[in-house]
Write an enzyme that holds these catalytic residues in place. Structure first.
Site, mmCIF file in Angstrom:
data_model
loop_
_atom_site.group_PDB
_atom_site.id
_atom_site.type_symbol
_atom_site.label_atom_id
_atom_site.label_comp_id
_atom_site.label_asym_id
_atom_site.label_seq_id
_atom_site.Cartn_x
_atom_site.Cartn_y
_atom_site.Cartn_z
ATOM 1 N N HIS A 65 0.835 -1.204 0.000
ATOM 2 C CA HIS A 65 0.000 0.000 0.000
ATOM 3 C C HIS A 65 0.873 1.260 0.000
ATOM 4 C CE1 HIS A 65 -3.482 2.307 2.177
ATOM 5 N NE2 HIS A 65 -3.292 2.729 0.953
ATOM 6 N N GLU A 68 2.480 1.728 -3.321
ATOM 7 C CA GLU A 68 1.537 2.305 -4.291
ATOM 8 C C GLU A 68 1.534 3.827 -4.196
ATOM 9 O OE1 GLU A 68 -2.720 3.792 -3.989
ATOM 10 O OE2 GLU A 68 -2.645 1.721 -3.293
ATOM 11 N N HIS A 69 1.502 4.362 -2.985
ATOM 12 C CA HIS A 69 1.524 5.808 -2.790
ATOM 13 C C HIS A 69 2.863 6.407 -3.219
ATOM 14 C CE1 HIS A 69 -2.057 6.850 -0.116
ATOM 15 N NE2 HIS A 69 -2.224 5.558 -0.380
ATOM 16 N N GLU A 166 -4.631 7.130 6.998
ATOM 17 C CA GLU A 166 -5.679 6.476 6.218
ATOM 18 C C GLU A 166 -6.111 5.178 6.893
ATOM 19 O OE1 GLU A 166 -6.328 4.151 1.969
ATOM 20 O OE2 GLU A 166 -4.465 5.233 2.317
#
Length: 974
Positions: A65, A68-69, A166
């Site tokens: 994750h 990905e950012h 998040e």
């Protein structure tokens, strides 16, 4: 159809035409690296691209994750700090994003403009294969440690990071935590055991070096799946793949795959807990869920067989297991996890109850196994099985694309098969499997056998009892504080200095101005001249006015009854949204609700009702309201759909009181679950509720005030008299609507319209009298909103609203562009990058006549509200670059021009016109957007924002009481 020719570096593996989807799937393989390319060739100008990598982390640090950012924070060819968000402003994209799933990471986008598509493709390929992955970007997007008071190295340490915040917000949702816990127990050894998004407690364990190593081992063409959709040929895409990325790679012996999970030899029982608010009740807040591990999802026969069984058991109230769960006194509602999860390599079937107690867990399990045993012994009604197959066929044929590009929907559906080395074309072409299933279900014992083999005789089963713990949030906060304190105790002067240096370096990096011309762009000159809006024909169906739209619906028809709202007394206004929700969930035409649900499933793809009230285009205090009842069906069932809609409208029964009690409890559960996922929308609704009647009604019906009212209604339903009074109000509202003027909306392919016109001619007779002065009016009292709504969330959602103008006002286009301007050039950096929130922005809302700021999953409160104010002053004080305006206009036009499904565009055209947003008005508004100047932005900011009264609403944890008090906000409890 001629055989497609690939680029010279690719070989064609196979092609398959899928007539039911009107496309051809072409499978290619890159000769040098083995990269797979699946092209979905279709006559659609909204072209879509996606590149995905198999990512199978074996811990909960969120490495996939965070990668990905971080991959989107600058690349080799585009060494700017933020190419992804910069490209959202420099393109006419119809979709841009990136996804991290449990075992893959994907980078998709869509655009209708060829130049724009190629621009985005170059940027995406470079980001995926050649990202810079700098340590400061990892610190910003993933996690870092800073001093609570930046200038005081002796102050406490705090964790910061976008993904960290998040996931704190995501894991505040009991339902998300419930699924992660169930998945952890069902998958003891493979990647699904871990939280792919990242457990907030484990994310700080990830190092930058580990992130870089994960990219090196997973983001390679030999582990990649390319997908494209639309009218651009595969060879044209492949030439860019080769030029921008693939030519620099050779094949690696990568075989990243998820193995079969080790099977349990006996069922297991687990108890765990989730964080609830310290002042929230714990009684009847426990989830009890059973989960089974089934077979592989990439075998289409097994997949659709599992879907058939799951839907037979759970699809609607006529389904035996759902009926048992809905009517059980062991809990308040079926679990939101009920159903089949097929996105992992091996499928999971889950069912259970929420609103239960830990001591009822064995009874819940006995209830579920008892129903399954009964089905295994006696079977189910054959009509129920056939209606489930009907639903599978209908969903296969329907062309989507409302809010999510249709091509991307198809890609995401097929991607798991490609990721797990299956056949994506076969995954999309379900017609042959449906035919085989039609043959199998003729055997009366088929469903009985499935229940036995897949569920009753399957020992890989987990019973999860998930109870609320008011102390858990504080316990986690204390553990984080203790961890940070232990780190602080070991810091020497040099290490403290390095933390200060990192914070300063990151602040400087966030403030640096990159050369935007490094990136490709489209400009105002590339915007299409015309906004395409479908037109329909107006001619009556018998005595009822009707609008007829011919559209490419692939064999489906859509029908809606639209009723002008009459004057409704305030006591009935409260129940209007519940009336709409329950109208299609109760019995009709003398049938009970289970028989009606069965009838709906047999002949439609679903029917639904809603009340829609929108502001007038030229008056903030005005508006127009309608009741809408509609549905969809395969063309062969159009007459049955019309009959069912008429029966529902004229004879829906609200005398099944236990059913109403169940529905209210289910509504409450869904509403409470929505807060942590949609807190920013709820905060904006609350903030704009004091400005005009439409904004107030949105808060009253579906906002935070509406959720609180729903909870009170549910609590009051324990008294029979309250339930009876509620039923009487629903029935009274139904009778009131019978006397109001109505019209029809009909959408289908041209050759289907004639048959529908003939069938509809004798239905929905029109009342003789128009409403005139007896139309719906909204009760409203203006007030300044200064509210803080407390909940169990670990993060904040902030909003601020200002009174503005209606859509037809000359300043509305400038306010629309101003939202994009402030978001792009100030708020994104201040709230997301520097503040650590997952998102933030601003925008003009024409229905509530307001200009609204918001933040999403935000660790800050007062500082974010200050950033909203600072963005306004920045507009007047800082030098403004000319490109800022062009980029903002591009973004607004991109949203205006975003395509939907053929049926969706027809619906939108009709309903927009119904509320004054005619094609002429919409085109006029769009043309005015293109004329907006920087002087216009400053003028409207001065007129409506700067120094004007602000309405503020936040959704925050109970622990934020001190900050809320300092802000002078009134505490409101959900």
């Amino acid at each position: 159809m001629s055989r497609p020719k690939p680029h010279k570096t690719f070989e064609l593996v196979r092609t398959e035409a899928i007539d039911s989807l009107r496309l051809r799937v072409e499978h290619y393989r890159h000769q040098a690296t083995g990269a797979e390319h699946f092209h979905l060739a279709a006559e659609d100008t909204n072209n879509v691209f996606l590149v995905a990598f198999r990512t199978v982390p074996m811990d909960s640090t969120g490495v996939a994750h965070i990668l990905e950012h971080t991959a989107l924070c600058g690349s080799e060819r585009y060494p700017v700090r933020d190419p992804f968000f910069m490209m959202t402003r420099r393109s006419l994209n119809t979709f841009m994003n990136a996804f991290t799933s449990s075992d893959w990471t994907a980078y998709p986008f869509a655009s209708q403009n060829r130049k724009d598509f190629e621009n985005l493709l170059r940027v995406y390929l470079d980001a995926a294969f050649f990202p810079r992955l700098e340590a400061l970007d990892f610190a910003q997007e993933g996690h870092r440690i800073e001093f609570a008071e930046p200038d005081k190295p002796d102050s406490a340490l705090v964790y910061k990071g976008v993904v960290l915040n998040e996931m704190k917000g995501a894991m505040s949702s009991p339902v998300r935590a419930l699924w992660d816990t169930l998945s952890r127990e069902l998958f003891p050894t493979v990647t699904y055991h871990y939280n792919s998004g990242g457990d907030p407690a484990a994310i700080p364990d990830l190092s930058h070096e580990q992130l870089v190593a994960f990219h090196r081992s997973h983001y390679h063409p030999s582990n990649a799946v390319f997908m494209t959709y639309g009218d651009v040929g595969a060879a044209e895409h492949q030439a860019l793949f080769e030029d921008c990325a693939l030519a620099r790679f050779t094949r690696l012996d990568l075989d990243i795959r998820v193995p079969d999970e080790r099977r349990y030899d006996a069922p297991r029982s687990i108890e765990d807990r989730y964080a609830s608010g310290p002042d929230e009740p714990t009684a009847e807040r426990t989830h009890v869920v059973l989960g089974w591990l089934l077979g592989p999802s990439i075998e289409l026969d097994e997949l659709l067989t599992a879907h058939l069984l799951a839907d037979v058991l759970l699809d609607n109230s006529a389904s035996p297991l759902r009926h048992a769960l809905e009517t059980s006194e062991l809990g308040t509602a079926p679990s939101p996890l009920c159903g089949l999860e097929d996105s992992n390599r091996e499928m999971v079937f889950a069912c259970g109850l929420e609103g239960s107690e830990p001591e009822r867990a064995e009874a819940v399990e006995a209830l579920i196994l008892g129903v399954l045993g009964e089905v295994a012994e006696n079977g189910v009604d054959q009509e129920l099985v056939e209606s489930v197959l009907h639903q599978l066929e209908l969903h296969q044929r329907e062309i989507g694309g409302d809010g999510f590009p249709y091509g991307l929907q198809l890609m995401v559906n097929a991607l798991p098969a490609a990721i797990h080395h299956g056949d994506p074309a076969g995954y999309l072409n379900i017609d042959p499997v449906l035919e085989r299933l039609r043959g199998r279900i003729k055997d009366p014992g088929y469903i009985q056998g499935l229940v036995r083999t897949l569920l009753l005789e399957n020992p890989h089963r987990v019973r999860l009892t998930f109870r609320p713990d008011p102390a858990l949030g504080e316990e986690r906060g204390r553990a984080e504080a203790e961890r940070l304190a232990a780190i602080a105790a070991k810091l020497d002067e040099g290490e403290r200095a390095r933390l200060l240096e990192q914070a300063a370096a990151l602040e400087a990096r966030q403030g640096q101005q990159d050369d935007p011309e490094t990136l490709p762009k489209v400009g105002i000159e590339d915007i299409p001249h015309e906004l395409k809006i479908p037109t329909g024909e107006q001619r009556p169906a018998g005595a009822v006015p009707a609008s007829w739209y011919a559209a490419g619906t692939n064999g489906l028809v859509y029908q809606q009854l639209i009723v002008d709202l009459p004057r409704i007394e305030e006591g009935l206004i409260d129940v209007m949204p519940l009336f709409a929700s329950y109208l299609t969930e109760v019995g009709s035409a003398g049938r009970d609700y289970r028989a009606t649900q069965a009838r709906q499933a047999a002949v439609t793809g679903g029917i639904s009702a809603s009340f829609r009230v929108r502001g007038a285009i030229d008056d903030l205090m005005g508006g127009h309201g309608v009741f809408v009842l509609g549905g969809k069906a395969l063309a062969r069932n159009q007459a049955a759909l019309a009959e069912l809609l008429e029966e529902t409208f004229t004879s829906a029964r609200f005398d099944e009181l236990p059913r109403l009690r169940e529905l209210v409890a289910q509504s409450r559960a869904r509403a409470e679950q929505s807060v942590t996922d949609h807190g920013h929308m709820l905060a904006m609704t609350a903030a704009s509720s004091g400005i005009n009647p439409v904004g107030a009604l949105a808060q009253h019906w579906g906002g935070l005030a509406g959720i609180r009212r729903l909870k009170a209604l549910d609590d009051g339903m324990r008294e029979d008299s309250a339930l009876e009074a509620f039923a009487e109000r629903l029935a009274g509202l139904r009778e009131l609507l019978q006397s109001a003027p109505r019209q029809l909306l009909v959408i289908g392919e041209q050759e289907q319209l004639g048959a529908m016109e003939e069938n509809l001619a004798g239905r929905f007779a029109q009342p003789a009298r128009p409403l005139n002065g007896h139309a719906f009016r909204l009760p409203f009292a203006a007030r300044r909103v200064q509210d803080a709504w407390t909940t169990s969330s670990a993060v904040n959602f902030c909003a601020r609203a200002y009174a503005a103008v209606p859509p037809e006002h000359a300043d509305a286009p400038a306010l629309t562009v101003l939202g994009a301007y402030l978001r792009n050039n100030f708020l994104h950096r201040a709230i997301r990058e520097q503040g650590g929130a997952y998102g933030g922005g601003a925008g003009y809302d024409g229905d509530s006549g307001s200009f609204r700021f918001f933040s999403y999953r935000d660790p800050r409160l007062a500082e974010t509200l200050e950033d909203f104010d600072r963005s306004i002053e920045w507009l007047f004080g800082a030098p403004q670059e000319g490109r800022f305006l062009e980029e903002s206009i591009l973004g607004v036009i991109s949203r205006i021009d975003q395509p939907a499904s053929p049926a969706g565009e027809a619906r939108a055209a009709f309903h927009n016109a119904l509320h004054g947003r005619t094609p002429e008005q919409r085109r006029r508004f769009r043309a005015r957007v293109l004329e907006v100047t920087l002087e216009d932005l400053r003028r409207v900011a001065e007129a409506y924002l700067r120094g004007k009264q602000a309405h503020t609403a936040v959704v925050c944890p109970t622990s934020a009481a001190e900050a809320v008090d300092k802000l002078g906000l009134k505490v409101e409890k959900l």
